[in-house]
Each structure stands twice: as structure tokens, then as C-alpha cells.
Design an enzyme around this catalytic site. Sequence first.
Site, PDB file in Angstrom:
ATOM      1  N   GLY A 142       0.789  -1.228   0.000  1.00 47.23           N
ATOM      2  CA  GLY A 142       0.000   0.000   0.000  1.00 47.23           C
ATOM      3  C   GLY A 142       0.818   1.273   0.000  1.00 47.23           C
ATOM      4  N   TYR A 245      13.011   7.867   8.625  1.00 46.91           N
ATOM      5  CA  TYR A 245      12.645   8.589   7.402  1.00 46.91           C
ATOM      6  C   TYR A 245      13.857   9.300   6.820  1.00 46.91           C
ATOM      7  CZ  TYR A 245      12.666  12.994  10.015  1.00 46.91           C
ATOM      8  OH  TYR A 245      13.058  14.069  10.756  1.00 46.91           O
ATOM      9  N   GLY A 255      21.297   6.192  -3.737  1.00 44.76           N
ATOM     10  CA  GLY A 255      20.970   4.993  -4.514  1.00 44.76           C
ATOM     11  C   GLY A 255      20.562   5.316  -5.932  1.00 44.76           C
ATOM     12  N   GLN A 292      22.793   5.794 -44.395  1.00 43.63           N
ATOM     13  CA  GLN A 292      22.892   6.980 -43.532  1.00 43.63           C
ATOM     14  C   GLN A 292      21.763   7.012 -42.487  1.00 43.63           C
ATOM     15  OE1 GLN A 292      22.217  11.014 -45.072  1.00 43.63           O
ATOM     16  NE2 GLN A 292      24.314  11.466 -44.492  1.00 43.63           N
ATOM     17  N   GLU A 376      13.257   2.852  -6.879  1.00 47.42           N
ATOM     18  CA  GLU A 376      13.942   3.954  -6.186  1.00 47.42           C
ATOM     19  C   GLU A 376      13.328   5.303  -6.555  1.00 47.42           C
ATOM     20  OE1 GLU A 376      18.015   3.765  -5.244  1.00 47.42           O
ATOM     21  OE2 GLU A 376      18.108   1.593  -5.496  1.00 47.42           O
ATOM     22  N   THR A 378       9.645   6.589  -8.802  1.00 50.00           N
ATOM     23  CA  THR A 378       9.248   6.630 -10.209  1.00 50.00           C
ATOM     24  C   THR A 378       9.723   7.954 -10.834  1.00 50.00           C
ATOM     25  OG1 THR A 378       7.148   7.722  -9.747  1.00 50.00           O
ATOM     26  CG2 THR A 378       7.146   5.302  -9.678  1.00 50.00           C
TER      27      THR A 378
HETATM   28  C1  FAD Z   1      11.793  -4.926  -9.587  1.00 45.49           C
HETATM   29  C2  FAD Z   1      11.530  -4.046  -8.419  1.00 45.49           C
HETATM   30  C3  FAD Z   1      12.468  -3.971  -7.393  1.00 45.49           C
HETATM   31  C4  FAD Z   1      12.218  -3.169  -6.270  1.00 45.49           C
HETATM   32  N1  FAD Z   1      13.117  -3.167  -5.221  1.00 45.49           N
HETATM   33  C5  FAD Z   1      12.791  -2.533  -4.073  1.00 45.49           C
HETATM   34  C6  FAD Z   1      13.615  -2.660  -2.916  1.00 45.49           C
HETATM   35  O1  FAD Z   1      14.660  -3.330  -2.928  1.00 45.49           O
HETATM   36  N2  FAD Z   1      13.225  -2.055  -1.772  1.00 45.49           N
HETATM   37  C7  FAD Z   1      12.087  -1.321  -1.704  1.00 45.49           C
HETATM   38  O2  FAD Z   1      11.798  -0.805  -0.618  1.00 45.49           O
HETATM   39  N3  FAD Z   1      11.290  -1.163  -2.785  1.00 45.49           N
HETATM   40  C8  FAD Z   1      11.610  -1.765  -3.966  1.00 45.49           C
HETATM   41  N4  FAD Z   1      10.787  -1.629  -5.064  1.00 45.49           N
HETATM   42  C9  FAD Z   1       9.571  -0.842  -4.967  1.00 45.49           C
HETATM   43  C10 FAD Z   1       9.612   0.425  -5.803  1.00 45.49           C
HETATM   44  O3  FAD Z   1      10.476   1.363  -5.231  1.00 45.49           O
HETATM   45  C11 FAD Z   1       8.168   0.937  -5.973  1.00 45.49           C
HETATM   46  O4  FAD Z   1       7.500   0.021  -6.825  1.00 45.49           O
HETATM   47  C12 FAD Z   1       8.109   2.338  -6.514  1.00 45.49           C
HETATM   48  O5  FAD Z   1       8.578   3.261  -5.581  1.00 45.49           O
HETATM   49  C13 FAD Z   1       6.698   2.733  -6.944  1.00 45.49           C
HETATM   50  O6  FAD Z   1       5.765   2.447  -5.954  1.00 45.49           O
HETATM   51  P1  FAD Z   1       4.409   1.672  -6.327  1.00 45.49           P
HETATM   52  O7  FAD Z   1       4.811   0.461  -7.067  1.00 45.49           O
HETATM   53  O8  FAD Z   1       3.612   1.498  -5.105  1.00 45.49           O
HETATM   54  O9  FAD Z   1       3.677   2.643  -7.341  1.00 45.49           O
HETATM   55  P2  FAD Z   1       2.674   3.841  -6.924  1.00 45.49           P
HETATM   56  O10 FAD Z   1       3.314   4.696  -5.896  1.00 45.49           O
HETATM   57  O11 FAD Z   1       1.348   3.256  -6.633  1.00 45.49           O
HETATM   58  O12 FAD Z   1       2.613   4.652  -8.276  1.00 45.49           O
HETATM   59  C14 FAD Z   1       1.683   4.368  -9.333  1.00 45.49           C
HETATM   60  C15 FAD Z   1       1.785   5.508 -10.350  1.00 45.49           C
HETATM   61  O13 FAD Z   1       1.344   6.726  -9.758  1.00 45.49           O
HETATM   62  C16 FAD Z   1       2.331   7.729  -9.887  1.00 45.49           C
HETATM   63  N5  FAD Z   1       2.310   8.592  -8.697  1.00 45.49           N
HETATM   64  C17 FAD Z   1       2.212   8.199  -7.391  1.00 45.49           C
HETATM   65  N6  FAD Z   1       2.209   9.267  -6.589  1.00 45.49           N
HETATM   66  C18 FAD Z   1       2.328  10.364  -7.383  1.00 45.49           C
HETATM   67  C19 FAD Z   1       2.394  11.777  -7.146  1.00 45.49           C
HETATM   68  N7  FAD Z   1       2.363  12.294  -5.925  1.00 45.49           N
HETATM   69  N8  FAD Z   1       2.523  12.593  -8.226  1.00 45.49           N
HETATM   70  C20 FAD Z   1       2.564  12.088  -9.484  1.00 45.49           C
HETATM   71  N9  FAD Z   1       2.508  10.777  -9.765  1.00 45.49           N
HETATM   72  C21 FAD Z   1       2.404   9.922  -8.735  1.00 45.49           C
HETATM   73  C22 FAD Z   1       3.648   6.975 -10.030  1.00 45.49           C
HETATM   74  O14 FAD Z   1       4.621   7.757 -10.704  1.00 45.49           O
HETATM   75  C23 FAD Z   1       3.225   5.744 -10.832  1.00 45.49           C
HETATM   76  O15 FAD Z   1       3.224   6.028 -12.190  1.00 45.49           O
HETATM   77  C24 FAD Z   1      11.036  -2.403  -6.203  1.00 45.49           C
HETATM   78  C25 FAD Z   1      10.106  -2.463  -7.252  1.00 45.49           C
HETATM   79  C26 FAD Z   1      10.336  -3.274  -8.341  1.00 45.49           C
HETATM   80  C27 FAD Z   1       9.292  -3.356  -9.426  1.00 45.49           C
END
Ligand code: FAD
Length: 394
Positions: A142, A245, A255, A292, A376, A378
Site C-alpha cells: 500500500g 525517514y 541509490g 545513412q 527507487e 518513479t
Molecule cells: C523490480 C523491483 C524492485 C524493487 N526493489 C525494491 C527494494 O529493494 N526495496 C524497496 O523498498 N522497494 C523496492 N521496489 C519498490 C519500488 O520502489 C516501488 O514500486 C516504486 O517506488 C513505486 O511504488 P508503487 O509500485 O507502489 O507505485 P505507486 O506509488 O502506486 O505509483 C503508481 C503511479 O502513480 C504515480 N504517482 C504516485 N504518486 C504520485 C504523485 N504524488 N505525483 C505524481 N505521480 C504519482 C507513479 O509515478 C506511478 O506512475 C522495487 C520495485 C520493483 C518493481
Amino acid sequence: MSQSAQTASEHAPRALTTLTDEESLFRQSVREFAEQQIRPLAAEMDEKGKFSADLINQFFDLGLMGIGIPEEYGGQGGSFFNSILAVEELSRVDASAGVIVDVQNTLVNNAVLLWASEEQKRRYFPRLASDTVGAYALSEAGSGSDAFGLATKAEERGDSYVLNGRKLWITNGAEAGLFIVFANISPEKGYRGITAFLVERDFPGFTVGKKEDKLGIRASSTCELILEDCVVGKENVLGEVGKGYKIAIETLNEGRIGIGSQMVGLSQGALEYGVNYTKERQQFGQPVARFQGVQFQIAQVATELEAARLMVYNAARLKDAGENYVMQAAMAKLFSSQVAEHVTSQVVELYGGYGYTKDYPAEKYYRDAKIGKIYEGTSNMQLQTIAKLILGNV
Ligand SMILES: Cc1cc2nc3c(=O)[nH]c(=O)nc-3n(C[C@H](O)[C@H](O)[C@H](O)COP(=O)(O)OP(=O)(O)OC[C@H]3O[C@@H](n4cnc5c(N)ncnc54)[C@H](O)[C@@H]3O)c2cc1C
């Protein structure tokens, strides 16, 4: 040349891509290792979705898992820039190899270096440098972009904390022996309750759950973590209680440069394949590289890659120099992940129909590139950081 001009040029900053002798030797040794040991296994590891345990042992033997750990604790005592070079060279051959080493060095080891007590460093650094993979567990089902909305709780009980909750997406989860787990000790305080814990794999109440079946970086494990009354002694709180935090923000700032270098490395690897292929592939009675149109496609992506590399190197060098690098790190990650998507997509096209098959390496690079815009932070989160630093609070 006048005396003053000579003095100025002697002190002029060098090109960002100019390496010291030590950096150059280090890069060469990682490149040779990646070519000889990882390249032959990369496609199979991708297909099976599993990284070779033997290769991870070799990472340790070569010192790649403890690049920035000070020598007194058994590490290499290298710079952050060295970690960046290692991640780039490994990712040139296999982006999964790159991220395993990246998480170990730029997240886990860095967090321990900056925040651990002397006793914790003595306990964990020799292991992290020699045989223990580390993982960094912030995200939950979540809470991703809104990382501080995490629901995992830590309750004080005597000399320990008892952790309950679930983490998702944890890189290195399948292999790790040590996890930096973020949990909230007082949810009513919001992010000011977040605390970081050093959790060992065999602590009671800790289990590694499901491993994700992914689009790209398939050999790098991404796992769920389950904490059910997981008992963690107070001596395993990392940094100050309620300051987790800060640890999360600061380690992720660093990172991101590592992810930038993963993107640069994999773009380089893909482009090299693309260039070689176009010199070999004959159409209309000549190599397609003679057209080209094809030359310009290559020139365009090579230019983008050069710009991305300069941004990543600059951010890393700023960090090593002790200067502020937060905006440059976010920009480097944002831009290099865009570049990686474009370069690898272009390389698939340069291969024509063959690029779309698993018989050639182009499609793997393309799949591997996609993660750069997601983890790390989006791309939107990087833009948010950059905008905030430019505009302030508006
Ligand atoms: C292969 C993989 C490896 C990972 N490794 C780790 C790890 O080692 N440790 C760890 O802790 N996490 C890890 N993660 C988690 C990763 O950091 C999160 O998936 C990422 O931060 C996005 O969070 P979410 O997936 O919940 O997407 P969400 O936060 O639900 O985002 C969904 C969409 O909404 C957009 N969005 C959300 N909030 C806003 C906003 N305020 N303004 C504009 N756009 C917004 C996002 O850009 C995205 O397009 C990993 C993820 C993957 C897929």
C-alpha cells in the site's frame, strides 16, 4: 603559455569521464570478470529467473559487495564513484548483476556506513564484505511512492521491538542474510515514528515470501517479506529511533545515482550489440550500417547515452567531493532511465525482426531497461524532487 594560464590549467577540473589509474584498473577488472563469467550465463539466468549463487560468491571474492566498506572492517575502502563504475560495467553485460551489487553498495552498505553504531559496524560490515547479501525493505503493497505511509509496526517490548507487517518488492530478498527494515514505532506521529531495523534472516518471526515473476531484471530476486511478531533486539535499531525517514531519504538520494549507472551500463551493452549487428547484417547487397538512416539512428542514441553518463558521473563525483548532489542525482536517474528505454528500443529495431526474438540479446536489454523509471522513486517522483529544489515551496 603565461605563468597564470599554466597554473589555471593545472588546477582545471578534469573531464568527468577521465578516470584515475586506480579507477581505470578497477573498471577493467570488473569488465573482464563480467565478460568472462557473467556473459555466458546471462540469458539462462534471465530465462530461469534465478541468479547464479556461484556468481554471487565471486562478487564477494572480488570485493564487489564491499566496495565502499572501510578496509578496517574488511571492505575495499573504495569511493562511491567506484561503486558506480562497478554497477555500470556489470549492467553492460547483465542488469540483474548490476542491481544486486548496486543495492548492496549504494543502499545497504551506505546506510550502515552513515548510520550504524561502531558496534553494529564491527558486527555486520565484515559479513557484508565477505558472505552476506543485504536488502533494503521500505516499500509495501500500500505504500510505494508514498513510502512514509508504511503500515509495518514496531512495538517496544523490554529490550526488544516486535515487528509486524509485510514488505513488497524487496530486491535481493531471496539471497539476503541481512535486511534493513523500516517500521513505524508510533504511527500517531506519522513519518516521525519511522525507524530502521537491522533484521537477520533467521530472526524469529521473519520469513521471505513470494518471489515476483517479472518483465525484466528477471534474475534479480524481488520478494515479499513477512514479519509476524518478529523480535528485533534494541541493539539492532539503525540510527536513531524515529529517524528512519531521514535514513530512507538520504540513502535513496545516493541509490538513485546507482540506478542511473545501471541504466547507462545496460544502454552501453545494448548499443555495442546494435553497432556490431548493423555492420554484419547485409541488405541491398551491403551492411545496413552503410545506410545513412541507420548511421543517424546510432549517432542519436550514442549522443543521448553520452549525456546520461556525464550526468551520472557528475552526480557521483559531487557526492564523493562532499558537495550537494540531490538534484543532480534525481536528474541523472530520471534522464538515464529515459535514455535507456530509447536506446534499447532503438537497438531492437536495428536488429529488425531478429531483435524481437529471444535468439538475440536486444529484447532482454529492452525488458531490463523498463525498471529504471519505476524503482527507487518513479520518474514522477524524480520530477517532484527536481521541481521542489528549483521552485521551493510554492
Ligand atoms: C523490480 C523491483 C524492485 C524493487 N526493489 C525494491 C527494494 O529493494 N526495496 C524497496 O523498498 N522497494 C523496492 N521496489 C519498490 C519500488 O520502489 C516501488 O514500486 C516504486 O517506488 C513505486 O511504488 P508503487 O509500485 O507502489 O507505485 P505507486 O506509488 O502506486 O505509483 C503508481 C503511479 O502513480 C504515480 N504517482 C504516485 N504518486 C504520485 C504523485 N504524488 N505525483 C505524481 N505521480 C504519482 C507513479 O509515478 C506511478 O506512475 C522495487 C520495485 C520493483 C518493481
